[in-house]
Design a protein around this motif. Structure first.
Motif, PDB file in Angstrom:
ATOM      1  N   HIS A  32       0.820  -1.222   0.000  1.00 54.67           N
ATOM      2  CA  HIS A  32       0.000   0.000   0.000  1.00 54.67           C
ATOM      3  C   HIS A  32       0.850   1.268   0.000  1.00 54.67           C
ATOM      4  CE1 HIS A  32      -3.251  -2.743   1.296  1.00 54.67           C
ATOM      5  NE2 HIS A  32      -4.030  -1.848   0.711  1.00 54.67           N
ATOM      6  N   HIS A  33       2.080   1.168   0.511  1.00 53.26           N
ATOM      7  CA  HIS A  33       2.881   2.378   0.717  1.00 53.26           C
ATOM      8  C   HIS A  33       4.000   2.549  -0.298  1.00 53.26           C
ATOM      9  CE1 HIS A  33       0.757   2.338   4.471  1.00 53.26           C
ATOM     10  NE2 HIS A  33       1.295   1.181   4.799  1.00 53.26           N
ATOM     11  N   THR A  34       4.113   1.620  -1.261  1.00 51.94           N
ATOM     12  CA  THR A  34       5.297   1.633  -2.138  1.00 51.94           C
ATOM     13  C   THR A  34       5.443   2.954  -2.878  1.00 51.94           C
ATOM     14  OG1 THR A  34       3.983   0.604  -3.872  1.00 51.94           O
ATOM     15  CG2 THR A  34       5.412  -0.857  -2.567  1.00 51.94           C
ATOM     16  N   ILE A  35       4.324   3.500  -3.362  1.00 54.14           N
ATOM     17  CA  ILE A  35       4.405   4.706  -4.176  1.00 54.14           C
ATOM     18  C   ILE A  35       4.725   5.912  -3.294  1.00 54.14           C
ATOM     19  CG2 ILE A  35       3.132   6.282  -5.699  1.00 54.14           C
ATOM     20  CD1 ILE A  35       1.656   3.775  -6.788  1.00 54.14           C
ATOM     21  N   ALA A  36       3.937   6.079  -2.204  1.00 56.29           N
ATOM     22  CA  ALA A  36       4.156   7.224  -1.314  1.00 56.29           C
ATOM     23  C   ALA A  36       5.565   7.213  -0.727  1.00 56.29           C
ATOM     24  CB  ALA A  36       3.119   7.225  -0.204  1.00 56.29           C
ATOM     25  N   ARG A  37       6.082   6.023  -0.418  1.00 54.55           N
ATOM     26  CA  ARG A  37       7.402   5.936   0.216  1.00 54.55           C
ATOM     27  C   ARG A  37       8.541   5.818  -0.792  1.00 54.55           C
ATOM     28  NH1 ARG A  37       5.376   2.066   5.257  1.00 54.55           N
ATOM     29  NH2 ARG A  37       4.055   3.674   6.170  1.00 54.55           N
ATOM     30  N   LYS A  38       8.198   5.991  -2.054  1.00 56.19           N
ATOM     31  CA  LYS A  38       9.200   6.007  -3.132  1.00 56.19           C
ATOM     32  C   LYS A  38      10.112   4.778  -3.132  1.00 56.19           C
ATOM     33  CE  LYS A  38       9.333  11.087  -3.348  1.00 56.19           C
ATOM     34  NZ  LYS A  38       8.097  11.120  -4.154  1.00 56.19           N
ATOM     35  N   GLN A  39       9.478   3.604  -3.018  1.00 55.03           N
ATOM     36  CA  GLN A  39      10.263   2.365  -2.983  1.00 55.03           C
ATOM     37  C   GLN A  39      10.325   1.687  -4.349  1.00 55.03           C
ATOM     38  OE1 GLN A  39       8.118   0.276   0.077  1.00 55.03           O
ATOM     39  NE2 GLN A  39       9.117   1.410   1.743  1.00 55.03           N
ATOM     40  N   LEU A  40       9.650   2.259  -5.335  1.00 54.01           N
ATOM     41  CA  LEU A  40       9.593   1.612  -6.652  1.00 54.01           C
ATOM     42  C   LEU A  40      10.599   2.230  -7.609  1.00 54.01           C
ATOM     43  CD1 LEU A  40       5.708   1.457  -7.155  1.00 54.01           C
ATOM     44  CD2 LEU A  40       7.220  -0.369  -6.314  1.00 54.01           C
TER      45      LEU A  40
END
Ligand code: C2E
Ligand code: MG
Ligand code: MG
Ligand code: MG
Length: 279
Positions: A32-40
């Motif tokens: 759920h947080h990959t985009i907001a946390r810039k992990q991609l």
């Protein structure tokens, strides 16, 4: 873990199941947080003309770096994202990021090649998918031909004549290109080849692994190449790792290739020099 004396097979099975369920829940929660946390990020893998070695395209492959879980492979998180309804957000992020990258390559004077992005079957069921893709690409000022959309066969089999087929028709009319990914591993029903305006079949790596070694792999690959040729569809061999496979594929008439022999998926900076050379 290791079997211990006195522990029943049932207990082992249960603890293994529990561990896997725990991992899955953790991955789903973190997804759920990959985009907001810039992990991609996207890695790009070269596609080449087997004869000239010229770069013909690149495939964008999604990478997820999690601070605790490390690099989680797409084979693990994409199915979870599909099951939990998160995959369209990821797909939109992938498309936007690929478009931004193409614009950047253009800005620094690179000759750009089409960028292939993988589309989840779930996306095609969303009725405004085609309109979203067209709007996103146009929003970056890009020509639709700069994007190639990769689909797997299973999506098409289950959906002939329905929403997915209509989405594809609309996108092709708008100038987008479609490739069938992992071709030969879905159902052996090729009926959709008659109806859909496809540009490319990507012959699955499982055939390429056996090329030049197992007669049946050569026979099937050769048949796929001939069917595609007769329908004016290009073929690309996936997962080419050796000179022997390269040679065998050339003699079978497969022109385009992708695989570790020509380059692993790599950060965009490493692709730039190949784009420069392609200019
Ligand atoms: P795919 O679309 O068939 O991508 C090709 C996979 O084969 C990639 O694995 C690539 O790293 C790997 N590969 C390429 N050349 C070779 C080779 O010579 N040898 C071997 N052993 N492997 C090779 P990756 O990046 O782990 O992706 C796995 C799958 O995850 C993809 O298969 C695709 O189905 C899915 N995937 C990746 N990115 C996305 C995405 O952005 N969206 C969606 N929906 N699916 C994605
Ligand atoms: Mg693919
Ligand atoms: Mg593939
Ligand atoms: Mg594959």
């Amino acid at each position: 873990g290791e079997a211990r004396v006195g522990q029943s097979p049932i207990a082992l099975y249960d603890s293994d199941m529990a561990r896997r369920a725990q991992r899955r829940n953790k991955v789903e929660a973190e997804l759920h947080h990959t985009i907001a946390r810039k992990q991609l990020s996207l890695a790009y893998q070269p596609q080449v003309d087997g004869k000239s070695g010229r770069l013909t395209g690149v495939e964008a492959l999604l990478r997820w770096h999690h601070p605790e879980l490390g690099l989680v492979p797409p084979s693990e998180f994409i199915p979870i994202a599909e099951a939990s309804g998160l995959v369209s957000d990821l797909g939109q992020w992938v498309l936007e990021t690929a478009c931004r990258q193409i614009v950047h390559w253009q800005d620094i004077g690179m000759k750009t090649v089409p960028v292939a992005v993988n589309i989840s079957g779930c996306d095609l069921h969303v009725s405004d998918f085609g309109a979203n893709v067209a709007r996103t690409v146009a929003g970056f000022g890009l020509n639709p031909a700069s994007i190639e959309l990769e689909l797997t066969e299973s999506v098409l089999i289950s959906d002939i004549g329905s929403e997915a087929g209509r989405s594809i028709d609309r996108l092709v009319a708008a100038g987008f290109r479609f490739a069938i990914d992992d071709f030969g591993t879905g159902y052996s029903n090729m009926a959709y080849l008659r109806y859909l305006p496809l540009r490319k079949l990507k012959i699955d790596r499982s055939f390429i692994q056996d090329i030049g070694v197992v007669h049946e792999a050569d026979a099937i690959t050769s048949a796929i190449v001939r069917v595609a040729e007769a329908l004016s569809i290009k073929t690309l061999a996936e997962g080419v790792e050796s000179m022997e496979q390269h040679r065998a594929l050339m003699s079978l008439g497969c022109r385009e290739m992708q695989g570790f022999l020509f380059g692993k998926p790599c950060p965009p900076g490493s692709i730039a020099h190949r784009l420069a050379a392609a200019a």
